[in-house]
Design an enzyme around this catalytic site. Structure first.
Site, PDB file in Angstrom:
ATOM      1  N   HIS A  39       0.828  -1.204   0.000  1.00  0.00           N
ATOM      2  CA  HIS A  39       0.000   0.000   0.000  1.00  0.00           C
ATOM      3  C   HIS A  39       0.863   1.255   0.000  1.00  0.00           C
ATOM      4  O   HIS A  39       1.895   1.314   0.672  1.00  0.00           O
ATOM      5  CB  HIS A  39      -0.894   0.030   1.243  1.00  0.00           C
ATOM      6  CG  HIS A  39      -2.120  -0.815   1.139  1.00  0.00           C
ATOM      7  ND1 HIS A  39      -3.024  -0.685   0.114  1.00  0.00           N
ATOM      8  CD2 HIS A  39      -2.609  -1.797   1.954  1.00  0.00           C
ATOM      9  CE1 HIS A  39      -4.023  -1.547   0.298  1.00  0.00           C
ATOM     10  NE2 HIS A  39      -3.787  -2.234   1.396  1.00  0.00           N
ATOM     11  N   CYS A  76       0.665   1.989  -5.988  1.00  0.00           N
ATOM     12  CA  CYS A  76      -0.195   2.858  -6.776  1.00  0.00           C
ATOM     13  C   CYS A  76       0.396   4.257  -6.904  1.00  0.00           C
ATOM     14  O   CYS A  76       1.139   4.706  -6.039  1.00  0.00           O
ATOM     15  CB  CYS A  76      -1.578   2.966  -6.133  1.00  0.00           C
ATOM     16  SG  CYS A  76      -2.548   1.467  -6.265  1.00  0.00           S
ATOM     17  N   ARG A  99       0.506   2.642 -11.799  1.00  0.00           N
ATOM     18  CA  ARG A  99       1.420   1.920 -10.931  1.00  0.00           C
ATOM     19  C   ARG A  99       2.828   2.513 -11.025  1.00  0.00           C
ATOM     20  O   ARG A  99       3.295   2.875 -12.104  1.00  0.00           O
ATOM     21  CB  ARG A  99       1.476   0.429 -11.318  1.00  0.00           C
ATOM     22  CG  ARG A  99       0.138  -0.292 -11.173  1.00  0.00           C
ATOM     23  CD  ARG A  99      -0.356  -0.338  -9.751  1.00  0.00           C
ATOM     24  NE  ARG A  99      -1.654  -0.984  -9.650  1.00  0.00           N
ATOM     25  CZ  ARG A  99      -2.807  -0.339  -9.594  1.00  0.00           C
ATOM     26  NH1 ARG A  99      -2.826   0.977  -9.647  1.00  0.00           N
ATOM     27  NH2 ARG A  99      -3.940  -1.000  -9.486  1.00  0.00           N
TER      28      ARG A  99
END
Length: 270
Positions: A177, A251, A260
């Site tokens: 994340h 991300c 990405r």
């Protein structure tokens, strides 16, 4: 006896007639404010509280792994990552590829660059290694798989199924994340060529050196995690020869999952 003289109040009917619409508007305003406060609390919970919880739990897992390996835990604060929102590739991207699952080697304090043997399938979704990025002050557990609930939302970094294990020939590809849930890869955009990416397992340390960075590609660019990593969206980005690679994906831009960000490194000779 005095006669009762009625008093007539003018305009009361008009005010009464206005009371209905005004009341509705007032109630609507109160409801709007209430909903806004609730949404704000939800955002605070998602962005701040769950982030703190995941980061703390991830550091506890790092310490648990190090204790089980019989090595000294990292210094206090070493894992406080000011540093994955996660790249979330479609499940079909790696679903048809066999999954070589790396695992701890035989116990012992020595470190080497030899790849470890594969663990049993029961180890899936469980932390088996620790990723350290000195430039970012990042120390985070690594688990098999990229399932959000089982791995990534715990603040862990997840290994893409079907990719090589630490120290092995091929591509050791990881996702994490960038925002919320521990956000371990938040600042990987700050990495530069030559920075070290260290992967610790029981009795083994594998050191990779950052070589290339792809600042933006699509979420379905499966080439970035191929055994010889090369973007299929931007074919001039990546490598052309077999080797032992590491790939970090997350991300971009922040608080978005539109694209990405990819960081590649190569295994440092022992």
């Amino acid at each position: 006896m005095r006669d009762h003289i009625p008093v007539v109040v003018q305009g009361s009917g008009r005010r009464a007639r206005r009371a209905g619409p005004v009341g509705v508007l007032w109630a609507s305003a109160e409801l709007t404010v209430t909903v806004g406060v609730v949404l704000l609390l939800l955002v605070v919970h998602q962005v701040w509280w769950t982030n703190r919880q995941a980061a703390a739990a991830a550091q506890e897992q790092v310490q648990a792994l190090e204790r089980s390996w019989g090595q000294d835990p990292a210094p206090d604060g070493a894992g406080a990552a000011d540093a994955p929102d996660l790249p979330e590739p479609a499940a079909t991207e790696t679903a048809t590829v066999p999954v070589p699952v790396p695992a701890p080697a035989a116990p012992g304090p020595s470190r080497s660059s030899r790849p470890a043997a594969a663990p049993p399938a029961a180890q899936r979704d469980r932390a088996y290694a620790v990723l350290r990025i000195p430039r970012l002050g990042l120390v985070v557990p690594v688990a098999q798989g990229i399932d959000k609930r089982a791995v990534l939302d715990k603040g862990y970094v997840g290994q893409y199924p079907g990719t090589a294990g630490p120290g092995e020939r091929g591509n050791f590809a990881l996702a994490g994340h960038r925002n919320t849930h521990g956000e371990p890869f938040r600042y990987i955009n700050r990495l530069k060529a030559g920075d070290e990416l260290i992967v610790d397992m029981r009795g083994h340390r594998f050191t990779y050196v950052v070589g290339k960075i792809l600042s933006e590609t699509t979420e379905r660019d499966t080439g970035v995690i191929a055994p010889v990593p090369r973007s299929v969206v931007k074919p001039d980005q990546g490598y052309g020869e077999p080797g032992a690679y590491i790939t970090l994906t997350t991300c971009t831009p922040e608080y978005s999952s539109k694209y990405r960000l990819v960081v590649w490194g190569t295994l440092k000779p022992s």
